[in-house]
Design an enzyme around this catalytic site. Structure first.
Site, PDB file in Angstrom:
ATOM      1  N   ASP A 203       8.249   2.656  -0.235  1.00 58.06           N
ATOM      2  CA  ASP A 203       9.514   2.875   0.458  1.00 58.06           C
ATOM      3  C   ASP A 203      10.690   2.549  -0.446  1.00 58.06           C
ATOM      4  O   ASP A 203      11.727   3.191  -0.373  1.00 58.06           O
ATOM      5  CB  ASP A 203       9.548   2.047   1.745  1.00 58.06           C
ATOM      6  CG  ASP A 203       8.466   2.517   2.702  1.00 58.06           C
ATOM      7  OD1 ASP A 203       8.448   3.717   3.015  1.00 58.06           O
ATOM      8  OD2 ASP A 203       7.612   1.700   3.091  1.00 58.06           O
TER       9      ASP A 203
ATOM     10  N   THR B 147       3.703  11.535   0.612  1.00 58.63           N
ATOM     11  CA  THR B 147       3.511  11.812  -0.811  1.00 58.63           C
ATOM     12  C   THR B 147       2.028  11.750  -1.163  1.00 58.63           C
ATOM     13  O   THR B 147       1.521  12.567  -1.930  1.00 58.63           O
ATOM     14  CB  THR B 147       4.319  10.810  -1.673  1.00 58.63           C
ATOM     15  OG1 THR B 147       5.604  10.624  -1.074  1.00 58.63           O
ATOM     16  CG2 THR B 147       4.499  11.329  -3.085  1.00 58.63           C
TER      17      THR B 147
ATOM     18  N   GLY C  51       0.741   8.132   3.559  1.00 60.61           N
ATOM     19  CA  GLY C  51       2.108   8.655   3.636  1.00 60.61           C
ATOM     20  C   GLY C  51       2.170  10.110   3.217  1.00 60.61           C
ATOM     21  O   GLY C  51       1.164  10.717   2.831  1.00 60.61           O
TER      22      GLY C  51
ATOM     23  N   GLU D  78      -3.223  -1.136   2.473  1.00 64.23           N
ATOM     24  CA  GLU D  78      -2.697  -0.698   1.170  1.00 64.23           C
ATOM     25  C   GLU D  78      -2.716  -1.857   0.172  1.00 64.23           C
ATOM     26  O   GLU D  78      -3.037  -1.676  -1.004  1.00 64.23           O
ATOM     27  CB  GLU D  78      -1.274  -0.168   1.334  1.00 64.23           C
ATOM     28  CG  GLU D  78      -1.226   1.152   2.080  1.00 64.23           C
ATOM     29  CD  GLU D  78       0.176   1.625   2.400  1.00 64.23           C
ATOM     30  OE1 GLU D  78       0.360   2.830   2.584  1.00 64.23           O
ATOM     31  OE2 GLU D  78       1.093   0.787   2.504  1.00 64.23           O
TER      32      GLU D  78
END
Ligand code: 5RP
Length: 240
Positions: free
Chosen positions: A98, A46, A44, A117
Site C-alpha cells: 500500500d 497487482t 491484491g 502475507e
C-alpha cells in the site's frame, strides 16, 4: 460487488488509472520465476496481474498463497500449490504494497491479508514488492492508513488504546470485516505519518489483542515500481 481487496480507504492523490504501472511491475516479477521454484504468492490486484503473467511464461513452480482469494485465482490458472506446513523456505515471494518508503519499509494489508502475507514473506529468501511508482512515499502513513489485524473481542479496547496514542481509528466495515484468519482489521492514521515505523511496529504489536500490524520492517529486498508509461524501476533495500 466490490472485490474485498478494493474495499479499502482511498489513497490521497490516487490517479485512478494505475493499470499500466501495475501491469508492467507484474510482468517484470513474472520474469523472476524460474522452473522448480517455490514461490510465495501475495494478494491484491497487482498480484492478480502477476499470476496472469505467469501463465504466459509457462514455468512449473509451486506456489504458497497468502489468501483464499489468491489460492482460488491460482487454482483457476492451474498452478501447483503447497501448504505452509510443508514449506521450510521459499525461493521467492512476490507481493503488492500500500505504501513503500525510500528504505523499502512497507505498509501492507489494505486487502486484509497482512498476517499471511507477513508469514509467507518471512519464509522467502527474496521478497520482491510489485507496485505502482506513486506508492513510494517520504514517510509511511503519508497517504494510506496503517492496517492492523486484531482479534474481534479486542476491537474496542485496541481502538481506544490507539486513540490514546494519537491515532484516528476506523474499523473496516464497521468492525464486521473478517480476515481469512477470522480477525478484524482497524485502519489507523497518525497526523504527520509514522516517522519511526520499526518502533511503531513493536509498540503497536504489544497492545493486547493486536495480532499483527501492516508494517513490514526490513522484509522487502527489492521493489519493482511500474509507472503509467509502462516502465519499471528496480529499487533495492539499503543494507542496515
Ligand atoms: C493485501 C495487500 C496488497 O498487497 C496491497 O493492498 C496492494 O494491493 P493492490 O495491488 O491491489 O494495490 O497488502 O493485504
Amino acid at each position: 460487488m466490490t472485490p474485498p481487496h478494493r474495499q479499502q480507504p482511498p489513497r490521497a492523490g490516487d490517479p485512478g488509472n494505475q493499470a499500466a504501472g501495475k501491469q508492467a511491475a507484474a510482468h517484470a516479477a513474472a520474469a523472476l520465476v524460474t522452473p522448480g521454484m517455490q514461490v510465495g504468492l501475495g494478494t491484491g490486484s497487482t498480484v492478480a496481474l502477476f499470476l496472469d503473467a505467469l501463465t504466459e511464461r509457462g514455468v512449473a513452480f509451486d506456489g504458497l498463497p497468502t489468501s483464499q482469494a489468491t489460492a482460488a485465482h491460482a487454482r483457476r490458472l492451474g498452478f501447483s500449490l503447497v501448504e505452509p506446513d510443508n514449506v521450510d523456505r521459499l525461493d521467492l515471494a512476490i507481493d503488492g504494497a500500500d505504501e513503500l518508503d525510500h528504505g523499502l519499509q512497507l505498509t501492507k494489508g489494505g486487502g486484509g491479508a497482512l498476517l499471511r502475507e507477513k508469514v509467507v514473506a518471512a519464509l522467502a529468501e527474496r521478497f520482491v514488492v510489485i507496485a505502482t511508482a506513486d506508492k513510494m512515499v517520504d514517510r509511511l502513513g503519508d497517504s494510506f492508513p496503517l492496517p492492523i489485524e486484531v482479534v474481534p473481542f479486542a476491537i474496542g479496547p485496541v481502538s481506544r488504546h490507539l486513540a490514546r496514542l494519537g491515532f484516528t481509528v476506523t474499523a473496516r466495515e464497521g468492525g464486521a470485516y473478517r480476515t481469512d484468519n477470522g480477525n478484524a482489521v482497524l485502519f489507523a492514521r497518525l497526523a504527520g505519518g509514522l516517522d519511526e515505523p520499526a518502533e511503531w511496529d513493536i509498540r503497536l504489536g504489544m497492545i493486547p489483542g493486536v495480532v499483527t500490524t501492516g508494517l513490514f520492517i526490513n522484509m522487502a529486498d527489492t521493489a519493482l515500481l511500474g509507472d503509467e508509461g509502462g516502465s519499471v524501476a528496480t529499487v533495492t533495500r539499503p543494507s542496515n
